[in-house]
Design a protein around this motif. Structure first.
Motif, PDB file in Angstrom:
ATOM      1  N   UNK A 378       0.699  -1.464   0.053  1.00 10.34           N
ATOM      2  CA  UNK A 378      -0.001   0.031   0.001  1.00 10.34           C
ATOM      3  C   UNK A 378       0.872   1.276   0.051  1.00 10.34           C
ATOM      4  N   UNK A 379       0.352   2.323  -0.296  1.00  6.19           N
ATOM      5  CA  UNK A 379       0.974   3.629  -0.102  1.00  6.19           C
ATOM      6  C   UNK A 379      -0.130   4.559   0.811  1.00  6.19           C
ATOM      7  N   UNK A 380       0.449   5.877   1.079  1.00  2.00           N
ATOM      8  CA  UNK A 380      -0.448   6.447   1.965  1.00  2.00           C
ATOM      9  C   UNK A 380      -0.691   8.088   1.007  1.00  2.00           C
ATOM     10  N   UNK A 381      -1.439   8.849   1.413  1.00  3.63           N
ATOM     11  CA  UNK A 381      -1.742  10.082   0.644  1.00  3.63           C
ATOM     12  C   UNK A 381      -0.708  10.758   0.540  1.00  3.63           C
ATOM     13  N   UNK A 382       0.071  11.056   1.510  1.00  7.20           N
ATOM     14  CA  UNK A 382       1.183  11.999   1.467  1.00  7.20           C
ATOM     15  C   UNK A 382       2.262  11.346   0.503  1.00  7.20           C
ATOM     16  N   UNK A 383       2.680  10.202   0.301  1.00  9.79           N
ATOM     17  CA  UNK A 383       3.530   9.554  -0.591  1.00  9.79           C
ATOM     18  C   UNK A 383       2.920   9.496  -1.878  1.00  9.79           C
ATOM     19  N   UNK A 384       1.608   9.456  -2.182  1.00 11.64           N
ATOM     20  CA  UNK A 384       0.988   9.584  -3.401  1.00 11.64           C
ATOM     21  C   UNK A 384       1.168  10.732  -3.974  1.00 11.64           C
ATOM     22  N   UNK A 385       0.973  11.896  -3.107  1.00  8.81           N
ATOM     23  CA  UNK A 385       1.378  13.470  -3.638  1.00  8.81           C
ATOM     24  C   UNK A 385       2.767  13.448  -4.055  1.00  8.81           C
ATOM     25  N   UNK A 386       3.580  12.987  -3.188  1.00  5.45           N
ATOM     26  CA  UNK A 386       5.097  12.991  -3.645  1.00  5.45           C
ATOM     27  C   UNK A 386       5.352  12.272  -5.030  1.00  5.45           C
ATOM     28  N   UNK A 387       4.621  11.239  -5.256  1.00  2.19           N
ATOM     29  CA  UNK A 387       4.875  10.459  -6.421  1.00  2.19           C
ATOM     30  C   UNK A 387       4.158  11.393  -7.767  1.00  2.19           C
ATOM     31  N   UNK A 388       3.129  11.952  -7.670  1.00  6.64           N
ATOM     32  CA  UNK A 388       2.537  12.587  -8.562  1.00  6.64           C
ATOM     33  C   UNK A 388       3.405  13.818  -8.833  1.00  6.64           C
ATOM     34  N   UNK A 389       3.954  14.423  -7.811  1.00  4.51           N
ATOM     35  CA  UNK A 389       4.486  15.639  -8.189  1.00  4.51           C
ATOM     36  C   UNK A 389       5.808  15.354  -8.958  1.00  4.51           C
ATOM     37  N   UNK A 390       6.577  14.319  -8.643  1.00 11.17           N
ATOM     38  CA  UNK A 390       7.510  13.904  -9.478  1.00 11.17           C
ATOM     39  C   UNK A 390       7.424  13.510 -10.971  1.00 11.17           C
ATOM     40  N   UNK A 391       6.051  13.304 -11.190  1.00 12.24           N
ATOM     41  CA  UNK A 391       5.688  12.735 -12.442  1.00 12.24           C
ATOM     42  C   UNK A 391       5.742  13.861 -13.513  1.00 12.24           C
ATOM     43  N   UNK A 392       6.216  13.298 -14.771  1.00 13.39           N
ATOM     44  CA  UNK A 392       6.485  14.555 -15.958  1.00 13.39           C
ATOM     45  C   UNK A 392       5.046  14.905 -16.689  1.00 13.39           C
ATOM     46  N   UNK A 393       4.166  14.087 -16.379  1.00 12.68           N
ATOM     47  CA  UNK A 393       2.768  14.424 -17.241  1.00 12.68           C
ATOM     48  C   UNK A 393       2.206  15.575 -16.684  1.00 12.68           C
ATOM     49  N   UNK A 394       1.713  16.545 -17.495  1.00  9.49           N
ATOM     50  CA  UNK A 394       1.158  17.875 -17.072  1.00  9.49           C
ATOM     51  C   UNK A 394      -0.137  17.696 -16.359  1.00  9.49           C
ATOM     52  N   UNK A 395      -0.712  16.538 -16.588  1.00  9.02           N
ATOM     53  CA  UNK A 395      -2.085  16.472 -15.894  1.00  9.02           C
ATOM     54  C   UNK A 395      -1.901  16.067 -14.539  1.00  9.02           C
ATOM     55  N   UNK A 396      -0.793  15.593 -14.099  1.00 10.51           N
ATOM     56  CA  UNK A 396      -0.482  14.914 -12.758  1.00 10.51           C
ATOM     57  C   UNK A 396      -0.324  16.312 -11.911  1.00 10.51           C
ATOM     58  N   UNK A 397      -0.260  17.589 -12.626  1.00 13.33           N
ATOM     59  CA  UNK A 397      -0.129  18.813 -11.719  1.00 13.33           C
ATOM     60  C   UNK A 397      -1.119  18.879 -10.843  1.00 13.33           C
ATOM     61  N   UNK A 398      -2.565  19.048 -11.678  1.00 10.03           N
ATOM     62  CA  UNK A 398      -3.859  19.279 -10.985  1.00 10.03           C
ATOM     63  C   UNK A 398      -3.975  17.909 -10.016  1.00 10.03           C
ATOM     64  N   UNK A 399      -3.851  16.845 -10.420  1.00 11.14           N
ATOM     65  CA  UNK A 399      -3.867  15.807  -9.493  1.00 11.14           C
ATOM     66  C   UNK A 399      -3.143  15.876  -8.038  1.00 11.14           C
ATOM     67  N   UNK A 400      -2.013  16.329  -8.235  1.00  7.73           N
ATOM     68  CA  UNK A 400      -1.139  16.644  -6.996  1.00  7.73           C
ATOM     69  C   UNK A 400      -1.930  17.793  -6.100  1.00  7.73           C
ATOM     70  N   UNK A 401      -2.189  18.792  -6.577  1.00  4.55           N
ATOM     71  CA  UNK A 401      -2.897  19.785  -5.912  1.00  4.55           C
ATOM     72  C   UNK A 401      -4.441  19.477  -5.461  1.00  4.55           C
TER      73      UNK A 401
END
Length: 430
Positions: A378-401
């Motif tokens: 499993x993962x947790x919400x703060x780590x999920x945010x960390x993973x999405x913030x490191x993704x190069x896809x532009x659409x992950x920016x809004x998912x991170x926020x």
């Protein structure tokens, strides 16, 4: 007479000096208050800017773009043998149905390269949508259905933010203009964001797996840290003798509250995973690590709550013939419990936002499936945010926020609950 005049003049000078000193003191007080107010306003300004930045980037993640297509559930593709078996329906090539519908909607597209561009307008998650529909109702096989399918993340960014946020080509933009003219393009509430796990495709990624993982971790942390912390606080405050050993323990508890959280992650990696060989990336290990981190906070808060109970309560209970155990558990502990719960909730809120210790025990892995137990990866919400913030896809920016907004909402609710508990059950002693 001259001495009286001199004394009067001297008193006048002293009074004038005192008045000038008071004027200077009041000016200094006003300057200090103004500086304090300016500091508060500056802090509120930066906080407001942070919230505005997060919300302005993340609100669009709660909606997604859909494309309407007429899907023909061809029996030769979905179930060529006609057995209607669950295995055959699950293994069918539903992507062909989407491609057939796109070619029918744009019959002028003939070249293979153009077809590939056309197919990229619809998300790969559309196949799963069709699969679920057929599995739920096999009777639709052989029929035509107008369905809203999830659009690709590039289409989603274009529809919500314009061409500046999209990588679509001119030909794809022309096809989208035709779809919009047919009212076959729309936005709707993004249920996938709350019901799906992580995904490599931004339009399919959700926070359900991270939320469930956080729930398991916090549940284990609460179940271990609250009873252990309260028991330790009761012993140290009510029963432990005052000697060098208890002084040593108290000093170390206070020091542990200031230890960087990543140290607890290293301890969990060395003890729980390497020595006890517990499963890596599991909420069980995450809860144990966060329990170690949260214990000092709960012990300190619980001891402060016990100290706030007036000595007269203890003396009255002992005077009525109660034993020390009865005095503590029947009289002191019920009065201190609101403060203990408040400290526990604040400690859990701190644990909910931790990332560093969980990275050390492997909860940074890419987890698609929603965990079903405390031993599943499993993962947790703060780590999920960390993973999405490191993704190069532009659409992950809004998912991170958007995920940050959800995490902040949880933290605010937990702190409001702590304040409500304190005000509801708090007793003031005169």
């Amino acid at each position: 007479m001259s001495d009286l005049i001199k004394a009067t003049v001297k008193r006048g000078k002293v009074r004038q000096a005192v008045e000038q000193s008071l004027i200077k003191r009041r000016k200094r007080n006003r300057r200090f208050r103004m500086l304090g107010l300016a500091a508060v306003m500056l802090g509120m300004l930066f906080l407001g800017m942070m919230f505005f930045s997060i919300i302005s980037k993340g609100y669009s993640a709660f909606v997604l773009t859909e494309i309407q297509l007429e899907i023909y559930f061809d029996a030769e593709i979905v179930d060529p043998e006609g057995a209607r078996s669950p295995e055959a329906l699950a293994a069918a090539a539903y992507g062909k149905l989407v491609k057939n519908a796109l070619r029918k909607a744009f019959p002028q597209v003939k070249k293979r390269k153009e077809k590939r561009k056309l197919y990229r307008l619809v998300s790969t998650g559309a196949e799963q949508q069709l699969r679920e529909l057929v599995q739920k109702d096999p009777g639709i096989i052989g029929t035509r259905q107008k369905l809203w399918l999830t659009a690709d993340d590039d289409v989603d960014q274009y529809y919500k933010h314009g061409e500046n946020q999209s990588r679509l080509k001119a030909q794809q933009l022309a096809w989208l203009a035709q779809l919009r003219a047919r009212d076959a393009l729309r936005t709707s509430f993004n249920t996938n964001f709350f019901s799906a796990g992580d995904s490599r495709e931004p339009e399919l990624a959700g926070i359900r797996g991270a939320v469930v993982g956080s729930f398991f971790v916090i549940l284990i942390t609460l179940g271990l840290s609250l009873p252990l912390g309260v028991a330790a606080a009761i012993y140290l405050e009510e029963f432990a003798p005052r000697n060098r050993w208890t002084d040593f323990v108290e000093i170390n508890i206070n020091n542990l509250a200031a230890v960087p959280s990543i140290v607890f992650g290293l301890l969990g990696l060395a003890v729980y995973i390497n020595f006890f060989e517990l499963p890596r990336s599991a909420p069980l290990v995450g809860g144990l690590v966060l329990t170690l981190m949260t214990l000092p906070t709960i012990i300190i808060a619980s001891r402060a709550a016990l100290k706030s109970v007036p000595p007269s309560i203890r003396e009255a209970a002992l005077g009525m013939g109660a034993s020390k155990m009865q005095m503590v558990f029947h009289h002191v502990l019920p009065l201190a419990m609101p403060g203990m719960l408040t400290g526990a909730i604040i400690g859990l809120a701190q644990a909910l936002g931790e990332t560093a210790p969980l990275l050390m025990i492997g909860m940074v892995a890419f987890i698609v499936d929603v965990p079903a137990s405390i031993t599943d990866p499993a993962t947790v919400l703060p780590v999920q945010i960390y993973l999405w913030a490191d993704s190069p896809e532009r659409a992950f920016t809004e998912k991170t926020s958007a995920a940050i907004m959800v995490l902040l909402a949880f933290l605010v609710l937990m702190n409001l609950f702590a304040i409500w508990l304190r005000r509801k059950f708090e007793r003031r002693w005169d």
